[in-house]
Design an enzyme around this catalytic site. Structure first.
Site, PDB file in Angstrom:
ATOM      1  N   HIS A 111    -132.549  35.095 -22.528  1.00  0.00           N
ATOM      2  CA  HIS A 111    -131.919  34.587 -23.746  1.00  0.00           C
ATOM      3  C   HIS A 111    -132.988  34.455 -24.836  1.00  0.00           C
ATOM      4  O   HIS A 111    -134.070  33.916 -24.594  1.00  0.00           O
ATOM      5  CB  HIS A 111    -131.336  33.188 -23.519  1.00  0.00           C
ATOM      6  CG  HIS A 111    -130.139  33.123 -22.621  1.00  0.00           C
ATOM      7  ND1 HIS A 111    -128.852  33.194 -23.086  1.00  0.00           N
ATOM      8  CD2 HIS A 111    -130.037  32.984 -21.285  1.00  0.00           C
ATOM      9  CE1 HIS A 111    -128.000  33.083 -22.079  1.00  0.00           C
ATOM     10  NE2 HIS A 111    -128.692  32.956 -20.964  1.00  0.00           N
ATOM     11  N   HIS A 163    -131.102  38.272 -17.198  1.00  0.00           N
ATOM     12  CA  HIS A 163    -131.065  38.373 -18.654  1.00  0.00           C
ATOM     13  C   HIS A 163    -131.938  37.309 -19.272  1.00  0.00           C
ATOM     14  O   HIS A 163    -131.997  36.176 -18.816  1.00  0.00           O
ATOM     15  CB  HIS A 163    -129.633  38.270 -19.195  1.00  0.00           C
ATOM     16  CG  HIS A 163    -128.861  37.089 -18.692  1.00  0.00           C
ATOM     17  ND1 HIS A 163    -128.305  37.051 -17.424  1.00  0.00           N
ATOM     18  CD2 HIS A 163    -128.571  35.901 -19.269  1.00  0.00           C
ATOM     19  CE1 HIS A 163    -127.701  35.878 -17.255  1.00  0.00           C
ATOM     20  NE2 HIS A 163    -127.852  35.162 -18.358  1.00  0.00           N
TER      21      HIS A 163
HETATM   22  P1  AMP Z   1    -126.174  32.551 -18.281  1.00  0.00           P
HETATM   23  O1  AMP Z   1    -125.303  31.317 -18.403  1.00  0.00           O
HETATM   24  O2  AMP Z   1    -127.635  32.298 -18.442  1.00  0.00           O
HETATM   25  O3  AMP Z   1    -125.845  33.353 -17.042  1.00  0.00           O
HETATM   26  O4  AMP Z   1    -125.829  33.431 -19.540  1.00  0.00           O
HETATM   27  C1  AMP Z   1    -124.762  34.324 -19.615  1.00  0.00           C
HETATM   28  C2  AMP Z   1    -124.513  34.523 -21.073  1.00  0.00           C
HETATM   29  O5  AMP Z   1    -123.744  35.690 -21.232  1.00  0.00           O
HETATM   30  C3  AMP Z   1    -123.752  33.367 -21.728  1.00  0.00           C
HETATM   31  O6  AMP Z   1    -124.530  32.841 -22.795  1.00  0.00           O
HETATM   32  C4  AMP Z   1    -122.468  34.041 -22.219  1.00  0.00           C
HETATM   33  O7  AMP Z   1    -122.015  33.532 -23.449  1.00  0.00           O
HETATM   34  C5  AMP Z   1    -122.888  35.493 -22.335  1.00  0.00           C
HETATM   35  N1  AMP Z   1    -121.806  36.459 -22.224  1.00  0.00           N
HETATM   36  C6  AMP Z   1    -120.788  36.455 -21.329  1.00  0.00           C
HETATM   37  N2  AMP Z   1    -119.985  37.520 -21.521  1.00  0.00           N
HETATM   38  C7  AMP Z   1    -120.522  38.215 -22.562  1.00  0.00           C
HETATM   39  C8  AMP Z   1    -120.148  39.417 -23.239  1.00  0.00           C
HETATM   40  N3  AMP Z   1    -119.072  40.133 -22.897  1.00  0.00           N
HETATM   41  N4  AMP Z   1    -120.938  39.825 -24.271  1.00  0.00           N
HETATM   42  C9  AMP Z   1    -122.013  39.108 -24.637  1.00  0.00           C
HETATM   43  N5  AMP Z   1    -122.423  37.986 -24.029  1.00  0.00           N
HETATM   44  C10 AMP Z   1    -121.686  37.532 -23.007  1.00  0.00           C
END
Ligand code: AMP
Ligand code: ZN
Length: 112
Positions: free
Chosen positions: A101, A99
């Site tokens: 950001h 993903h």
């Molecule tokens: P990372 O730490 O780069 O793996 O980012 C994962 C991101 O996904 C974090 O910023 C979380 O806040 C976000 N996240 C986790 N669960 C959800 C969800 N159900 N909907 C939207 N974002 C989410």
């Protein structure tokens, strides 16, 4: 049923606030935003991280095309924004579906 959170969001099984969608990309608001604009852009097909996603150049490119469009729509294209992939433990990756950001709407500090 997948046990991958972002695959479940892509399939519609788990709700998300979707801001953009193409054939290969889904973009939705981060559930714990770290900036006034914080959108997560995911490829619709599963890759564990950015390194795996590099095997799909069109899919990877589409994430950046969609991110630039969202930045325009959110009014942060001129003020600036940050695009980043956390990859692996030291980067703090918590969801193992690649993903991108998109963060903006405030002045951000150094990266690490
Ligand atoms: P990372 O730490 O780069 O793996 O980012 C994962 C991101 O996904 C974090 O910023 C979380 O806040 C976000 N996240 C986790 N669960 C959800 C969800 N159900 N909907 C939207 N974002 C989410
Ligand atoms: Zn997945």
């Amino acid at each position: 049923m997948s046990d991958c959170l972002f695959c479940r969001i892509v399939s519609g099984e788990i709700p998300a606030t979707v801001v953009a969608e193409t054939e290969t990309t889904l973009a939705f608001r981060d559930i714990a935003p770290q900036a006034p604009t914080h959108v997560v852009l995911v490829p619709k097909t599963h890759s564990a991280n950015a390194a795996e996603l590099a095997a799909d150049p069109p899919g990877l490119a589409d994430l950046f095309v969609v991110a630039a469009k969202i930045a325009q729509e959110e009014g942060i294209a001129e003020s600036g924004y940050r695009l980043l992939f956390n990859t692996g433990a030291d980067a703090g990756q918590t969801v193992f579906h690649a993903h991108l950001h998109l963060l903006g709407g405030k002045r951000m500090g150094p990266l690490a």
